[in-house]
Design an enzyme around this catalytic site. Structure first.
Site, PDB file in Angstrom:
ATOM      1  N   PRO A  54       0.807  -1.214   0.000  1.00  0.00           N
ATOM      2  CA  PRO A  54       0.000   0.000   0.000  1.00  0.00           C
ATOM      3  C   PRO A  54       0.847   1.274   0.000  1.00  0.00           C
ATOM      4  CG  PRO A  54      -0.760  -1.549   1.667  1.00  0.00           C
ATOM      5  CD  PRO A  54       0.532  -2.077   1.152  1.00  0.00           C
ATOM      6  N   VAL A  57       3.973   2.678   2.750  1.00  0.00           N
ATOM      7  CA  VAL A  57       4.581   1.653   3.620  1.00  0.00           C
ATOM      8  C   VAL A  57       6.112   1.702   3.589  1.00  0.00           C
ATOM      9  CG1 VAL A  57       2.645   0.026   3.547  1.00  0.00           C
ATOM     10  CG2 VAL A  57       4.503  -0.180   1.882  1.00  0.00           C
ATOM     11  N   LYS A  59       8.012   1.598   0.264  1.00  0.00           N
ATOM     12  CA  LYS A  59       8.567   0.877  -0.899  1.00  0.00           C
ATOM     13  C   LYS A  59       9.806   1.605  -1.441  1.00  0.00           C
ATOM     14  CE  LYS A  59       4.577   0.972  -3.070  1.00  0.00           C
ATOM     15  NZ  LYS A  59       3.705   1.499  -1.987  1.00  0.00           N
ATOM     16  N   ARG A  85       7.199  15.191  -8.147  1.00  0.00           N
ATOM     17  CA  ARG A  85       7.111  15.746  -6.792  1.00  0.00           C
ATOM     18  C   ARG A  85       8.433  16.442  -6.460  1.00  0.00           C
ATOM     19  NH1 ARG A  85       5.307  10.177  -3.961  1.00  0.00           N
ATOM     20  NH2 ARG A  85       3.130  10.118  -4.562  1.00  0.00           N
ATOM     21  N   ARG A 179       4.912  12.668   5.208  1.00  0.00           N
ATOM     22  CA  ARG A 179       5.600  12.885   3.936  1.00  0.00           C
ATOM     23  C   ARG A 179       5.173  14.205   3.284  1.00  0.00           C
ATOM     24  NH1 ARG A 179       5.102   8.103  -0.445  1.00  0.00           N
ATOM     25  NH2 ARG A 179       3.081   9.046  -0.832  1.00  0.00           N
ATOM     26  N   ARG A 190      -5.962   7.184  -0.792  1.00  0.00           N
ATOM     27  CA  ARG A 190      -4.854   6.248  -0.555  1.00  0.00           C
ATOM     28  C   ARG A 190      -5.100   5.382   0.671  1.00  0.00           C
ATOM     29  NH1 ARG A 190       0.444   7.628  -3.228  1.00  0.00           N
ATOM     30  NH2 ARG A 190      -0.218   9.016  -4.866  1.00  0.00           N
TER      31      ARG A 190
HETATM   32  N1  LIG Z   1      10.834   2.002   8.646  1.00  0.00           N
HETATM   33  C1  LIG Z   1      10.467   3.289   8.534  1.00  0.00           C
HETATM   34  N2  LIG Z   1      10.358   4.054   9.642  1.00  0.00           N
HETATM   35  C2  LIG Z   1      10.016   5.338   9.555  1.00  0.00           C
HETATM   36  N3  LIG Z   1       9.733   6.007   8.418  1.00  0.00           N
HETATM   37  C3  LIG Z   1       9.806   5.305   7.269  1.00  0.00           C
HETATM   38  C4  LIG Z   1      10.187   3.907   7.259  1.00  0.00           C
HETATM   39  N4  LIG Z   1      10.176   3.490   5.987  1.00  0.00           N
HETATM   40  C5  LIG Z   1       9.824   4.558   5.233  1.00  0.00           C
HETATM   41  N5  LIG Z   1       9.599   5.647   5.976  1.00  0.00           N
HETATM   42  C6  LIG Z   1       9.154   6.997   5.536  1.00  0.00           C
HETATM   43  O1  LIG Z   1       7.756   6.888   5.229  1.00  0.00           O
HETATM   44  C7  LIG Z   1       7.430   7.730   4.121  1.00  0.00           C
HETATM   45  C8  LIG Z   1       6.764   6.876   3.051  1.00  0.00           C
HETATM   46  O2  LIG Z   1       7.758   6.047   2.493  1.00  0.00           O
HETATM   47  P1  LIG Z   1       7.876   5.819   0.898  1.00  0.00           P
HETATM   48  O3  LIG Z   1       7.701   7.116   0.149  1.00  0.00           O
HETATM   49  O4  LIG Z   1       9.121   5.035   0.677  1.00  0.00           O
HETATM   50  O5  LIG Z   1       6.573   4.911   0.713  1.00  0.00           O
HETATM   51  P2  LIG Z   1       5.979   4.240  -0.609  1.00  0.00           P
HETATM   52  O6  LIG Z   1       5.490   2.899  -0.211  1.00  0.00           O
HETATM   53  O7  LIG Z   1       7.020   4.290  -1.690  1.00  0.00           O
HETATM   54  O8  LIG Z   1       4.749   5.200  -0.901  1.00  0.00           O
HETATM   55  P3  LIG Z   1       3.957   5.507  -2.302  1.00  0.00           P
HETATM   56  O9  LIG Z   1       3.484   4.193  -2.826  1.00  0.00           O
HETATM   57  O10 LIG Z   1       2.838   6.391  -1.890  1.00  0.00           O
HETATM   58  O11 LIG Z   1       4.952   6.212  -3.189  1.00  0.00           O
HETATM   59  C9  LIG Z   1       8.716   8.380   3.651  1.00  0.00           C
HETATM   60  O12 LIG Z   1       8.782   9.690   4.189  1.00  0.00           O
HETATM   61  C10 LIG Z   1       9.809   7.466   4.243  1.00  0.00           C
HETATM   62  O13 LIG Z   1      11.013   8.160   4.485  1.00  0.00           O
END
Ligand SMILES: Nc1ncnc2c1ncn2[C@@H]1O[C@H](COP(=O)(O)OP(=O)(O)OP(=O)(O)O)[C@@H](O)[C@H]1O
Length: 240
Positions: A54, A57, A59, A85, A179, A190
Site C-alpha cells: 500500500p 509503507v 517501498k 514531486r 511525507r 490512498r
Molecule cells: N521504517 C520506517 N520508519 C520510519 N519512516 C519510514 C520507514 N520506511 C519509510 N519511511 C518513511 O515513510 C514515508 C513513506 O515512504 P515511501 O515514500 O518510501 O513509501 P511508498 O510505499 O514508496 O509510498 P507511495 O506508494 O505512496 O509512493 C517516507 O517519508 C519514508 O522516508
C-alpha cells in the site's frame, strides 16, 4: 587434461604426512582424472523482484537502500504521466512522460504492465528489464497492488513477489501524513485503498514488515529473500 578416466593403482602417501600437492596429485591419478575448478553449479540466473504494498509503507525507502547495498540489483524506472514531486529526479525516480506519450507506448506494446493509478498512468518499460537482465543484473520492480496482480498474470512464477507493509494502519497513515506530498483528498483515497490492499497479501510469495525506525531490518529481510532465491535448486529463469 587426462582423458583416461580408468582408476590406476598408485600408492597414495599418508594424509597426515604427505606434501599437500603430492597428495592431491596421487588422489587424482588414483581416481583417473584431474579435479576440475569449474563451478559445480551454474551461476544463478538474473532475478526479477517485485516489491509492492500500500501507499506509504516505505517501498521507495526500502528499494533505495537495497540498490545501494546490492551492486548487482538495478531498479527498473517506471514511466508515469503524473507530475514530478519536489525532490524527484527524471530517470531516477520515474520517467515523466505526457499522457499522449504514455498511450503511444501502450499501443506499441512497450510496457510489461501499466495501469491508471489515482488518475495518472504508470507502467514498466519492457526494454529496460530485458537489457538489464541481459547484462546479468537482478532487477527490482516497484508496483502497487493492482500492478502486482497484473505482473503475476504476465510473469507467473518467473518473478518473486514481495508484499511490503507497515506494522499497523496507524503507522502507515502517519508516514503518509508526515511525507506531506498528498492533498487531503488524495490522502483519503490512498488510505481507503490501502485498507482493501492488505487483503491481497495471500497472492504474494513473501511479506516483509517495515517497522517504524527499522528500515534497515526490512531491507535485510528483502536481501535474505533474494539470497534464498539465488540458492534455489530450481531457478525461476525469467525470460521476457
Ligand atoms: N521504517 C520506517 N520508519 C520510519 N519512516 C519510514 C520507514 N520506511 C519509510 N519511511 C518513511 O515513510 C514515508 C513513506 O515512504 P515511501 O515514500 O518510501 O513509501 P511508498 O510505499 O514508496 O509510498 P507511495 O506508494 O505512496 O509512493 C517516507 O517519508 C519514508 O522516508
Amino acid at each position: 587434461m587426462s582423458t583416461d578416466s580408468r582408476p590406476r593403482t598408485v600408492s597414495i602417501p599418508a594424509a597426515d604426512a604427505a606434501d599437500r600437492s603430492d597428495l592431491i596429485r596421487a588422489l587424482e591419478t588414483s581416481l583417473g582424472s584431474h579435479f576440475s575448478s569449474d563451478p559445480i553449479v551454474p551461476t544463478p540466473s538474473p532475478l526479477i523482484v517485485v516489491i509492492s504494498g500500500p501507499s506509504g509503507v516505505g517501498k521507495d525507502a526500502v528499494i533505495n537502500r537495497l540498490t545501494e547495498l546490492r551492486r548487482n540489483l538495478h531498479f527498473v524506472v517506471t514511466c508515469t504521466s503524473r507530475a514530478k514531486r519536489p525532490g524527484e529526479t527524471e530517470g531516477k525516480d520515474y520517467y515523466f512522460v505526457t499522457k499522449e506519450q504514455f498511450l503511444r507506448m501502450v499501443e506499441q506494446d512497450e510496457l510489461l504492465e501499466h495501469a491508471l493509478v489515482y488518475g495518472e498512468y504508470k507502467g514498466i518499460p519492457k526494454k529496460q528489464v530485458r537489457e538489464l537482465m541481459g547484462e546479468g543484473y537482478d532487477v527490482v520492480l516497484r508496483v502497487d497492488i493492482q500492478g502486482a496482480e497484473t505482473l503475476r498474470r504476465v510473469l507467473g512464477q518467473k518473478a518473486v513477489f514481495v508484499f511490503l507493509t507497515a506494522e499497523s494502519e496507524a503507522k502507515m497513515v502517519e508516514r503518509l501524513v508526515d511525507r506531506r506530498t498528498e492533498r487531503k483528498e488524495e490522502l483519503l483515497v490512498r488510505i481507503a485503498t490501502a485498507r482493501e490492499e492488505v487483503k491481497h497479501v495471500s497472492s504474494f510469495d513473501y511479506v516483509v514488515v517495515n517497522r517504524e525506525g527499522e528500515l534497515e531490518k526490512a531491507v535485510q529481510t528483502v536481501e535474505a529473500i533474494i539470497d534464498a532465491e539465488k540458492a534455489k535448486v530450481r531457478q525461476r529463469n525469467a525470460v521476457l
